[in-house]
Scaffold this active site. Sequence first.
Site, mmCIF file in Angstrom:
data_model
loop_
_atom_site.group_PDB
_atom_site.id
_atom_site.type_symbol
_atom_site.label_atom_id
_atom_site.label_comp_id
_atom_site.label_asym_id
_atom_site.label_seq_id
_atom_site.Cartn_x
_atom_site.Cartn_y
_atom_site.Cartn_z
ATOM 1 N N LYS A 260 0.846 -1.216 0.000
ATOM 2 C CA LYS A 260 0.000 0.000 0.000
ATOM 3 C C LYS A 260 0.874 1.257 0.000
ATOM 4 O O LYS A 260 0.612 2.202 -0.744
ATOM 5 C CB LYS A 260 -0.892 0.006 1.241
ATOM 6 C CG LYS A 260 -1.552 1.333 1.516
ATOM 7 C CD LYS A 260 -2.395 1.325 2.770
ATOM 8 C CE LYS A 260 -1.697 1.796 4.013
ATOM 9 N NZ LYS A 260 -1.607 3.239 4.223
ATOM 10 N N ASN A 261 1.916 1.247 0.826
ATOM 11 C CA ASN A 261 2.706 2.462 0.983
ATOM 12 C C ASN A 261 3.610 2.749 -0.218
ATOM 13 O O ASN A 261 4.241 3.802 -0.281
ATOM 14 C CB ASN A 261 3.536 2.392 2.276
ATOM 15 C CG ASN A 261 2.649 2.539 3.504
ATOM 16 O OD1 ASN A 261 1.440 2.773 3.385
ATOM 17 N ND2 ASN A 261 3.232 2.387 4.682
ATOM 18 N N ARG B 52 1.554 14.609 13.189
ATOM 19 C CA ARG B 52 1.930 14.438 11.785
ATOM 20 C C ARG B 52 1.952 15.756 10.997
ATOM 21 O O ARG B 52 1.136 15.974 10.095
ATOM 22 C CB ARG B 52 1.017 13.400 11.114
ATOM 23 C CG ARG B 52 1.081 12.071 11.835
ATOM 24 C CD ARG B 52 0.257 11.015 11.170
ATOM 25 N NE ARG B 52 0.994 10.275 10.175
ATOM 26 C CZ ARG B 52 0.487 9.249 9.503
ATOM 27 N NH1 ARG B 52 -0.741 8.870 9.722
ATOM 28 N NH2 ARG B 52 1.206 8.608 8.602
ATOM 29 N N ASP C 141 5.058 0.569 11.869
ATOM 30 C CA ASP C 141 3.804 -0.053 11.417
ATOM 31 C C ASP C 141 3.653 -1.493 11.925
ATOM 32 O O ASP C 141 2.576 -2.073 11.803
ATOM 33 C CB ASP C 141 3.723 -0.049 9.879
ATOM 34 C CG ASP C 141 3.405 1.339 9.347
ATOM 35 O OD1 ASP C 141 3.040 2.223 10.142
ATOM 36 O OD2 ASP C 141 3.524 1.539 8.121
#
Length: 419
Positions: A22-23, A121, A304
């Site tokens: 996904k990343n 973030r 993660d």
Amino acid sequence: MQAFKIQGQNRLFGTVDIHGAKNAILPIMAAALLTDKPIRIENISFLSDVSILSQLLQSLGMKIHNETDAITLQADNITSTHADYDFVSKMRGSFWVLGPLLARFHEAEVSLPGGCAIGTRPVDLYLSALTEMGAEISVENGYVRAKGPLHGAEIFFPKISVGATHNTIMAAVLTPGQTIIHNPALEPEVIDLIEMLIKMGAKIEGVGTKTLIITGVKKLTGCHHKIIPDRIETATFAVAAAMTRGRIYLKGARMDLMDAVVDVLRINHVIFEQDDNGLLVDATHAQLTSTPITTCEYPGFPTDCQALITSLLAIANGESIVEERIFENRFMHIPELQRMGAHVRNVNNSTIILSGVSELSGTTVMASDLRGGVGLVLAGLVAKGQTIVKRIYHIDRGYYKLEAKLSGLGAVIERIDID
Ligand code: UD1
């Protein structure tokens, strides 16, 4: 609202497909903005984050064609450089359209991002890099407004950021002159983006080192690119095998992308065997033992995977210290894990100590973010009785058909509708 209903204590055996990361998919989709030629991306899984970014790119005028596990994007008629709050607030990766839009069209208006609530973030590193490259930037009414043209610059990142690295590289490849990026992120997904940009004709030296030298080109072309396997999904199934003392063949997975996780699982007597088609994880003789974990930038232990390994350590022998160094708010799953019987003490905001228990017990818990949510699913797989994990829309952002994949391995898990 949907939830996962899990009946725990089944060992996992069999084969599962690991999809593209996904990343890596997200920045690579954004990079399609850099050319008017078609970009075909293979090994795609249609996660909800991919669908949000597709919608955003379509709102800019991008043509998108989906196949079973591939997507073709063509930005030959971009009609807008405005990335709306409705999309960017749902998924932080969509902020990455800023760099390519600015490089190619010399202007962009992009909403400040959302994403998992795992910390504040900020985007200061993105904006300071673009400012060094000559962008005029203002932040008004929740939007970043940026104007070019850009020029090459020497950029030193005081802190490593995956997203700021993606964004700066994408801006630099189409910007006249030389851009030098000191202290870029070295995550495999950054390298995958660079490899695809090189296929498009980008000139990038120092790949995989702490200094990238990018010489801007006038035009980039189309290409085909197969996304690297998802190392976080791979780690999820490897941890699931370890926790249930199972044996899983992860088709398409690559062990070399996740050495830090493999090292930890080997301490727990999990055996790994890589071949050309995938990775065998044999945990039939696993002995879960306390292991200290500190999350770091690549090649360190990935943030993660912290929630995944925390669930494992909750049932390991002895006391384990887990320190989270990347995000300041990434222990949101812990109170829910405690409700399942885990023994956890907070040392401070970024450090916890887990004292392993022999068994967790099923209950209703709530996912607070993507990886924390999957950590709770893993806990449910070994817990006594039934676990309901609510708010699984967080999990759907990053895992494709998780319940089908786990069921195929022998887990008793189903997706249910709840109020
Ligand atoms: C990406 C990943 C995410 C992963 C993270 C770290 C995607 C879609 N997401 O997120 O899964 O957990 O990398 O590996 O690929 N920071 C600043 N200023 C900035 C940018 C970041 O201070 O301008 C800080 C962040 O708050 C955080 C740290 O840098 O503390 C790392 O964040 P970053 O690497 O940017 O994470 P993301 O790219 O958002």
